[in-house]
Scaffold this motif. Structure first.
Motif, mmCIF file in Angstrom:
data_model
loop_
_atom_site.group_PDB
_atom_site.id
_atom_site.type_symbol
_atom_site.label_atom_id
_atom_site.label_comp_id
_atom_site.label_asym_id
_atom_site.label_seq_id
_atom_site.Cartn_x
_atom_site.Cartn_y
_atom_site.Cartn_z
ATOM 1 N N GLY A 221 0.786 -1.228 0.000
ATOM 2 C CA GLY A 221 0.000 0.000 0.000
ATOM 3 C C GLY A 221 0.815 1.274 0.000
ATOM 4 N N THR A 222 2.148 1.175 0.227
ATOM 5 C CA THR A 222 2.983 2.377 0.321
ATOM 6 C C THR A 222 3.041 3.109 -1.013
ATOM 7 N N ILE A 223 3.269 2.371 -2.085
ATOM 8 C CA ILE A 223 3.397 3.012 -3.392
ATOM 9 C C ILE A 223 2.090 3.705 -3.771
ATOM 10 N N GLU A 224 0.987 3.032 -3.540
ATOM 11 C CA GLU A 224 -0.311 3.612 -3.864
ATOM 12 C C GLU A 224 -0.556 4.892 -3.063
ATOM 13 N N ALA A 225 -0.168 4.877 -1.793
ATOM 14 C CA ALA A 225 -0.344 6.059 -0.945
ATOM 15 C C ALA A 225 0.521 7.217 -1.433
ATOM 16 N N LEU A 226 1.717 6.914 -1.853
ATOM 17 C CA LEU A 226 2.610 7.961 -2.356
ATOM 18 C C LEU A 226 2.087 8.543 -3.662
ATOM 19 N N LEU A 227 1.625 7.672 -4.542
ATOM 20 C CA LEU A 227 1.100 8.154 -5.827
ATOM 21 C C LEU A 227 -0.137 9.021 -5.633
ATOM 22 N N ALA A 228 -0.845 8.815 -4.522
ATOM 23 C CA ALA A 228 -2.027 9.624 -4.225
ATOM 24 C C ALA A 228 -1.659 11.016 -3.725
ATOM 25 N N ASP A 229 -0.388 11.216 -3.365
ATOM 26 C CA ASP A 229 0.081 12.520 -2.862
ATOM 27 C C ASP A 229 1.345 12.908 -3.631
ATOM 28 N N PRO A 230 1.216 13.095 -4.950
ATOM 29 C CA PRO A 230 2.412 13.267 -5.785
ATOM 30 C C PRO A 230 3.222 14.524 -5.497
ATOM 31 N N SER A 231 2.574 15.589 -5.049
ATOM 32 C CA SER A 231 3.309 16.832 -4.802
ATOM 33 C C SER A 231 3.848 16.925 -3.380
ATOM 34 N N GLY A 232 3.512 15.950 -2.538
ATOM 35 C CA GLY A 232 3.974 15.959 -1.156
ATOM 36 C C GLY A 232 5.060 14.956 -0.897
ATOM 37 N N ALA A 233 4.714 13.866 -0.197
ATOM 38 C CA ALA A 233 5.711 12.879 0.212
ATOM 39 C C ALA A 233 6.422 12.248 -0.978
ATOM 40 N N LEU A 234 5.697 12.001 -2.072
ATOM 41 C CA LEU A 234 6.328 11.368 -3.239
ATOM 42 C C LEU A 234 7.443 12.239 -3.798
ATOM 43 N N THR A 235 7.177 13.517 -3.957
ATOM 44 C CA THR A 235 8.202 14.431 -4.474
ATOM 45 C C THR A 235 9.376 14.525 -3.506
ATOM 46 N N ASP A 236 9.087 14.574 -2.210
ATOM 47 C CA ASP A 236 10.166 14.631 -1.218
ATOM 48 C C ASP A 236 11.086 13.412 -1.328
ATOM 49 N N ILE A 237 10.483 12.255 -1.485
ATOM 50 C CA ILE A 237 11.278 11.022 -1.570
ATOM 51 C C ILE A 237 12.083 10.984 -2.865
ATOM 52 N N LEU A 238 11.437 11.303 -3.972
ATOM 53 C CA LEU A 238 12.132 11.241 -5.261
ATOM 54 C C LEU A 238 13.295 12.221 -5.329
#
Length: 303
Positions: A221-238
């Motif tokens: 479920g982590t990837i799905e959760a990150l993709l749901a918040d692309p401008s937040g946690a996903l961008t920070d991680i990338l």
């Protein structure tokens, strides 16, 4: 940095006590020492293949920090192309002049035949070079120098990307990653975060790229959760996986911290087999692109 005499002597005595049986003697050159011992067969073969036998077998005065076969296996096992960088690497292990154990311990840096200095430090009672290799045997005397045995290969602090056979310098990071086939989840994440265009355009980046297997290790479920918040946690991680400069593995290995696009810094280390960033293994490196370099990692890093 001035080191106390009694402390230095203690280290020297420990090193002297660690010497293993190696063919040596004043009648043997440093090349003969490497050639006659099976633990150094990879080193000797590399010296032969790169035309350095005449140097290390001739007149002169050298100190050679000799990695064992196991050290070379670990170094090359991380994905480096043997023929691309081995000559430079060998020269970084040769110091002009004779430095016995005491002289090494009493040095903060040592000039190399290649050019850049080797850093010398005492860590936990051991002599450690460049924060990577531990001296495990010392004072193997030859007719033209001294050999000290080390347990890891020292990557020279130079940008050797042009020597790599991996990747394609005519294609962008996005194009090389797509063609590779092991970074599909990363590419999807970059697209979702609106960053795909950045790595398709001209620039100068080092991307520590998690493989698909690395993403698969994340909890369900982590990837799905990150993709749901692309401008937040996903961008920070990338952006935590990207350094705004093109750095070869040698340059990465010779740094302690690397600045990232998200403002955090990545700590650099080594576990004896791989160069690590934030404790994560770099399992394939120096993948060339037109706008930087890709180093593949086996785990997703979290800032």
């Amino acid at each position: 940095m001035k080191k106390s005499f009694m402390f230095l002597m203690g280290i020297v005595m420990v090193l002297l006590g660690s010497v293993t049986a190696v063919s040596a003697g004043v009648e043997n050159s440093v090349y003969d020492i490497a050639k006659s011992n099976s633990d150094f067969s990879t080193l000797a073969g590399a010296v032969d293949a790169n035309g350095l036998a005449g140097v290390l077998d001739g007149e002169g005065s050298f100190t050679v920090f000799a990695p064992t076969n196991a050290a070379f296996d670990a170094y090359f096992g991380a994905g480096i192309d043997r023929e691309a960088t081995v000559a430079t690497t060998l020269l970084y292990h040769v110091v002009p002049g004779k430095y016995d154990a005491a002289a090494v311990v009493n040095s903060d840096t040592l000039d190399t035949v290649f050019g850049p200095d080797i850093d010398v430090a005492i860590v936990g009672g051991n002599v450690v070079l460049d924060g990577v290799a531990t001296v495990v045997a010392t004072n193997i005397i030859g007719s033209n120098g001294i050999v000290h045995v080390i347990d890891a290969v020292l990557p020279p602090p130079v940008n050797a990307l042009y020597q790599s056979t991996l990747g394609d310098p005519s294609l962008s990071i996005a194009e090389v990653a797509t063609a590779d086939g092991r970074f599909t989840t990363l590419l999807a994440a970059l697209d979702a975060a609106g960053l795909a265009g950045t790595f398709a355009a001209p620039g100068n980046y080092t991307v520590f790229a998690p493989t698909d297997d690395a993403f698969a290790k994340l909890p369900a479920g982590t990837i799905e959760a990150l993709l749901a918040d692309p401008s937040g946690a996903l961008t920070d991680i990338l952006t935590y996986h990207v350094v705004p400069d093109s750095l070869s593995i040698n340059q990465v290995a010779n740094d302690s911290n690397l600045p990232t696009l998200n403002g955090e810094t990545l700590p650099v280390g080594s576990n004896g087999q791989y160069v690590t960033v934030d404790g994560v293994n770099i399992v394939l490196f120096n993948i060339r692109t037109s706008n930087g370099v890709i180093h593949a990692i086996d785990t997703v890093m979290l800032p």
